[in-house]
Write a protein that holds these residues in place. Sequence first.
Motif, short mmCIF file in Angstrom:
data_model
loop_
_atom_site.label_atom_id
_atom_site.label_comp_id
_atom_site.label_asym_id
_atom_site.label_seq_id
_atom_site.Cartn_x
_atom_site.Cartn_y
_atom_site.Cartn_z
N VAL A 86 -5.23 10.93 -2.82
CA VAL A 86 -5.41 9.51 -3.11
C VAL A 86 -6.60 8.97 -2.32
O VAL A 86 -6.72 9.22 -1.12
N LEU A 87 -7.46 8.26 -3.01
CA LEU A 87 -8.58 7.57 -2.39
C LEU A 87 -8.30 6.08 -2.45
O LEU A 87 -8.11 5.52 -3.54
N CYS A 88 -8.26 5.43 -1.30
CA CYS A 88 -8.01 3.99 -1.23
C CYS A 88 -9.30 3.28 -0.80
O CYS A 88 -9.85 3.57 0.26
N PHE A 90 -6.81 9.10 1.73
CA PHE A 90 -8.09 8.86 2.40
C PHE A 90 -8.48 7.40 2.20
O PHE A 90 -8.55 6.92 1.06
N ILE A 91 -8.72 6.69 3.31
CA ILE A 91 -9.02 5.25 3.26
C ILE A 91 -10.52 5.05 3.43
O ILE A 91 -11.11 5.58 4.38
N PHE A 92 -11.11 4.27 2.54
CA PHE A 92 -12.55 4.00 2.60
C PHE A 92 -12.79 2.50 2.68
O PHE A 92 -12.34 1.74 1.81
N ASP A 93 -13.48 2.07 3.73
CA ASP A 93 -13.83 0.66 3.91
C ASP A 93 -15.13 0.38 3.16
O ASP A 93 -16.19 0.90 3.52
N SER A 134 -3.91 -2.67 6.88
CA SER A 134 -2.63 -2.49 6.18
C SER A 134 -2.56 -1.13 5.51
O SER A 134 -1.53 -0.45 5.53
N ALA A 135 -3.67 -0.70 4.90
CA ALA A 135 -3.71 0.61 4.24
C ALA A 135 -3.54 1.73 5.25
O ALA A 135 -2.84 2.72 4.99
N GLN A 136 -4.17 1.59 6.42
CA GLN A 136 -4.04 2.61 7.47
C GLN A 136 -2.60 2.70 7.96
O GLN A 136 -2.08 3.80 8.18
N GLN A 137 -1.96 1.56 8.13
CA GLN A 137 -0.55 1.56 8.56
C GLN A 137 0.33 2.24 7.52
O GLN A 137 1.23 3.01 7.86
N TYR A 190 0.83 -1.21 0.00
CA TYR A 190 0.00 0.00 0.00
C TYR A 190 0.86 1.26 0.00
O TYR A 190 0.58 2.23 -0.71
N PHE A 191 1.92 1.24 0.81
CA PHE A 191 2.82 2.40 0.91
C PHE A 191 3.39 2.75 -0.46
O PHE A 191 3.38 3.92 -0.88
#
Length: 544
Positions: free
Chosen positions: A391-393, A421-424, A406-409, A377-378
Amino acid sequence: MEFLTQKELQKMMLRSYEKIEQNKEEINKINVFPVPDQDTGSNLAKTLMGIKETIEGKEFKDLTEISNVALDGALNAAQGNAGVIYTGFLAGFLPALCNKNPIDCQKLAKAFREGAKRAKNSIQNPKEGTILDVIEATAETFEKRIEEEKDILKILKEAIEKANEALLATREKMEVFKKANVVDAGGLGFLMILEGYLEALEGKKEKEEKKEEKPSERIRRFIQTISTRYEVVSLISDSKFTEAELREKLKNLGNSLDIVQIGGKTKIHIHTDFLDEVKDVIRQSGKIETLRVEDLAKEVVGEKSLRQVSIGIVTDDVTGLLPKIVERYQIEVVPTIVEMSGLEKIPGENIYRKMREAEKLGIKTFPKTSQATPKSYFEAFQRQLQKFDKVLCITVTSKLSGCYNSAQQAKEMLEESHKVFIFDSLQAVGAEALFVLRAIELIQEQREIEEVLEELKRFYPKVHLYALFKDPKWLEAGGRITKKQANWIRRIQKLRLHPLITVKKGVVQKDGIIFAKDMAEALFKKIKKESENIRKKGGKIRVI
């Protein structure tokens, strides 16, 4: 020259692009109407570039084929008043040439007349003293001369002379042109396009030499009031409204309204102070392919004017997105991990085929999956931040996978973490892909990241995942269900009963049993029932 074929038409189109590209600054600097934003030449060049990219280096079997391709290229690329009006001209001109016979003067005259009509009809309030005058003069010349003259080159030369006279006359027809001592920029552009046509047919190219400056090229600066703040240009596919219906919806929201509709595609250009209202009409009109907004007040004084939302997307390979979508929208797909003893030696294009081959070979081990790593992800975030501002993940449901964590880390490891920005999605596979497709649409609509996230949250209750299985052995082998449960499923399947599972709030749940002859019919019945109310209201559903 008495006839033209698709080869000559191709040369004419390509040379007209070169002509405008070489002279676009000459056109730009006399651009004072409808606003003095000095971009008419650039907009025409972009429009013609769209044609060039679709026809250059290609062979066409007849006039119909090249006309359809060129028209689609123009519609997709059209920018600004002049670009959209010229596309309107082509929407009348090119179809009039569409047959397998060579073009003679009669057909060319008809084509110019149809082009003039369509160009005029593309504008909300056509005015004298604009590009329309130059187009009209060209059409009139062809119509008057075809009874006496059969040589296309001779008539085209005369038409260019008349078009030039019409262009010079525009200076006296509008007060703004008199004050600035210029002619209409769009009209000059159309004249140059005609000159490009002639050069292509004569096999000549413009000599690279310093031109003597004409009075119309020296702009005297003066104060001009800008009546509206924003320019909006949009391309819509699957159009729900006709040109007339769209014109009615937009006519009170601004000016410089140009609309060209070809098949299921529509190009809209408008100057407006009611940006949100215009966007709402555009969203209701069909699928937005492009939406471009410029601040005219900034553009006039030379500031950066183009509002360009720049958001890159990162997701995981659970979505199963098609490669052409990944490539078209520059999406970064992070791989999840699949482990299976000897997997690399087993034939098969994907994990499912490898599992089937493993079963045939008597291999008893079952593949194990785990989430994509923070490192993956990094690196994906870093690549996207080189191309986009934000970036939208979008991840597979956090209640079934560790991808979200993992994306948050990975985000916390970034120096520019505030741009990610992480979206579940709280979904998986095709249902997760629906969130990605919706995000693409919202970004195409020039929505800011906060708006995109809010819209995706409102999308939660509208997304459904239904799953059936031909044989429960893989669920049993993977420990998802017990042997007793697997045997029960097999028994009821013999009775043509199909157990359905779904994902709700991120968790796998039972969703009833459907009576059907096979899985395809069972799935069809489920979707038909669940979408009935939406379809009755005329709504559409997207299915993966």
